[in-house]
Write an enzyme that holds these catalytic residues in place. Sequence first.
Site, PDB file in Angstrom:
ATOM      1  N   THR A  90     -43.668  10.685  14.050  1.00 51.85           N
ATOM      2  CA  THR A  90     -44.395  11.743  13.348  1.00 51.85           C
ATOM      3  C   THR A  90     -45.664  12.121  14.100  1.00 51.85           C
ATOM      4  O   THR A  90     -46.001  13.305  14.228  1.00 51.85           O
ATOM      5  CB  THR A  90     -44.736  11.292  11.921  1.00 51.85           C
ATOM      6  OG1 THR A  90     -43.546  10.846  11.259  1.00 51.85           O
ATOM      7  CG2 THR A  90     -45.344  12.436  11.118  1.00 51.85           C
TER       8      THR A  90
ATOM      9  N   HIS B  61     -33.651  10.571  18.224  1.00 49.72           N
ATOM     10  CA  HIS B  61     -33.783   9.112  18.200  1.00 49.72           C
ATOM     11  C   HIS B  61     -32.721   8.440  19.080  1.00 49.72           C
ATOM     12  O   HIS B  61     -32.718   7.214  19.204  1.00 49.72           O
ATOM     13  CB  HIS B  61     -33.609   8.575  16.774  1.00 49.72           C
ATOM     14  CG  HIS B  61     -34.810   8.737  15.892  1.00 49.72           C
ATOM     15  ND1 HIS B  61     -36.103   8.566  16.337  1.00 49.72           N
ATOM     16  CD2 HIS B  61     -34.909   9.034  14.557  1.00 49.72           C
ATOM     17  CE1 HIS B  61     -36.945   8.745  15.322  1.00 49.72           C
ATOM     18  NE2 HIS B  61     -36.253   9.039  14.248  1.00 49.72           N
TER      19      HIS B  61
END
Length: 350
Positions: free
Chosen positions: A93, A156
């Site tokens: 984030t 990811h």
Amino acid sequence: MSAMSSCRQSVAEQDADAGDAQAEANLQLYNHFTNLVSSLPSPNGLTHSRLFLHGQGWHATQGAMVGSMVASACFSARPTDIMVATLPKSGTTWIKALLYATVHRGEHPPDAADHPFHTLGPHECIPFLELQLYNYKTGRVPDLEKLPDPRLFATHVPFVALPRSVVASPGPGCKVVYVCRDPKDTFVSLWHFINKLRAKKGMEPLSVEFAAEQFCAGVSPLGPYWEHVLGYWPAHLARPEQVLFFRYEEMQRDPAAHVRRLSEFVGLPFGAGEDGTADAIVRLCAFERMSELGATKDGKTEMLDNAVDNSFFFRRGVVGDWMNHLSPEIAQRIDAVTRSKFQGYGLISL
């Protein structure tokens, strides 16, 4: 009806037919990969939902793995694209926020009262590539080709699973920004995050002992942790102009310096008249500030397998929090695996 109107209607019908045919092809592709993933081994690991083991040696939920396969098959990277790559709970984030604020500082000055971060979270500003393409399950996908440069995406997946066009060699490829974090802090943050998701589903929490055992065995979302890091580290050494490698702990010590490195890496260095801009970006993206914004405190973010409360993405974000949760025995075990895996790679212990 005039001839011109008839012609226009015919073209519109042809476009609709072509769109329907493409949607059907997309759906077939999604179903093919879903069936393929369903046939893979499925260990019982550190997660809130079922994990599958890819033939390349990494684990993921069905949605994440299907999205990755669709991306590999269909995504065409541009040299101007920028990809954020992280393991879950490794500063994703934060690096998304820093990158977006840095790239778009021209049209959105970090001190502006109407900055997008007042109404949008970092995950909305820089979407996961696999999530964008996972919409193949509906037969419809966003037209990524229409997005203006530079396109910003996140992932990811391990380096080995990136779409070929992202890391094309020889070829232009695109920029990749990787962030790694101390494995003990990564594990603790992941363990808390997964237990929050499990609680939302009415599931029992995972004990830290069981979770650590699975983590050390490599059975964690997008893990094993060490192989993930070791995929991006050699790529950075071989092509530092294409793959930037950040350590979360070093970012915490001097975030403004890392913002300046980031700006240079993506080809947008700070120039005359931008004194203090890097510090302003750091303030804008600070954990304490971001976690208190309405866009990050409230609402949900759609992920591949479920919608996640935005507040779940913010816990503490500090370095060394693992000491508050891990026994000496568990910490020593993770350290031992780290030394064993990283030995000989020129990558100092995290």
